[in-house]
Design a protein around this motif. Sequence first.
Motif, PDB file in Angstrom:
ATOM      1  N   UNK A 186       0.836  -1.208   0.000  1.00 37.81           N
ATOM      2  CA  UNK A 186       0.000   0.000   0.000  1.00 37.81           C
ATOM      3  C   UNK A 186       0.867   1.253   0.000  1.00 37.81           C
ATOM      4  N   UNK A 187       1.942   1.263   0.792  1.00 36.99           N
ATOM      5  CA  UNK A 187       2.847   2.416   0.850  1.00 36.99           C
ATOM      6  C   UNK A 187       3.459   2.684  -0.525  1.00 36.99           C
ATOM      7  N   UNK A 188       3.898   1.636  -1.198  1.00 35.46           N
ATOM      8  CA  UNK A 188       4.503   1.785  -2.517  1.00 35.46           C
ATOM      9  C   UNK A 188       3.472   2.296  -3.523  1.00 35.46           C
ATOM     10  N   UNK A 189       2.273   1.725  -3.482  1.00 37.23           N
ATOM     11  CA  UNK A 189       1.199   2.152  -4.385  1.00 37.23           C
ATOM     12  C   UNK A 189       0.862   3.616  -4.154  1.00 37.23           C
ATOM     13  N   UNK A 190       0.746   4.014  -2.890  1.00 36.80           N
ATOM     14  CA  UNK A 190       0.421   5.409  -2.580  1.00 36.80           C
ATOM     15  C   UNK A 190       1.491   6.348  -3.103  1.00 36.80           C
ATOM     16  N   UNK A 191       2.748   5.969  -2.941  1.00 35.61           N
ATOM     17  CA  UNK A 191       3.846   6.822  -3.389  1.00 35.61           C
ATOM     18  C   UNK A 191       3.836   6.976  -4.911  1.00 35.61           C
ATOM     19  N   UNK A 192       3.613   5.874  -5.615  1.00 28.03           N
ATOM     20  CA  UNK A 192       3.568   5.943  -7.077  1.00 28.03           C
ATOM     21  C   UNK A 192       2.413   6.827  -7.528  1.00 28.03           C
ATOM     22  N   UNK A 193       1.276   6.682  -6.847  1.00 28.39           N
ATOM     23  CA  UNK A 193       0.112   7.515  -7.181  1.00 28.39           C
ATOM     24  C   UNK A 193       0.418   8.991  -6.971  1.00 28.39           C
ATOM     25  N   UNK A 194       1.108   9.311  -5.869  1.00 27.63           N
ATOM     26  CA  UNK A 194       1.479  10.705  -5.605  1.00 27.63           C
ATOM     27  C   UNK A 194       2.412  11.241  -6.691  1.00 27.63           C
ATOM     28  N   UNK A 195       3.332  10.411  -7.136  1.00 25.57           N
ATOM     29  CA  UNK A 195       4.267  10.841  -8.179  1.00 25.57           C
ATOM     30  C   UNK A 195       3.530  11.104  -9.492  1.00 25.57           C
TER      31      UNK A 195
END
Length: 204
Positions: A186-195
């Motif tokens: 989830x953390x990785x997905x959230x970060x990619x979404x933010x980028x």
Amino acid sequence: MRVHPVLLYYANIVGYIRLALIGISVVCFIDSSPRLFVLTYALNAILDAVDGKLARKYNQISYFGSWFDVVLDNVGRSLLWCFVAPRIGTFVSCIEWLTFVCTHQNGARWKEEFGTAPNFAKQVMANGYKTPIGVVVIAGIHVLPIFYYGHLHGIDKLLFLPSIVSTAVLATLTAGRVYGMCVEFWVIKRHITQLINTSTPDIQ
């Protein structure tokens, strides 16, 4: 050359000792000394619980210290995973380092961003991991690889653990690690979404 005071904080000095212990544990592994390997790695893990207390007690909390602590955790576990289970261990290590990159881009305040996390992730982070699920997840992340190594080499039998208890502990730690990996995804997905959603500056 003048040494920066932050580098001499008590917690960071403990970190240097941990780094040395990780190096010694690698040598013990290469020399096929499983008991010494477990002992040195366990000392490293124990000191991991000490450095944070020292930082708070002496008001020596620093961005470098926060970063250094997690780096030491990841380096130690990455080496351990690659030793114990080269195939799955490489994957686990990659996920942990990806999570580190995604969270620590925001410095020591990375934990604050879990306010918008889904409930399953919040349950892990609640009260500084001091919840039943938080304890199991943290144990799965930190203890599983060294316990599994000890299990493979019969060190759990030296502690007089019955086979059924050892198996139950291993299963619980594995479940905690899988749960923790769900949070990491989830953390990785959230970060990619933010980028993706962050507008880029115009390039002249």
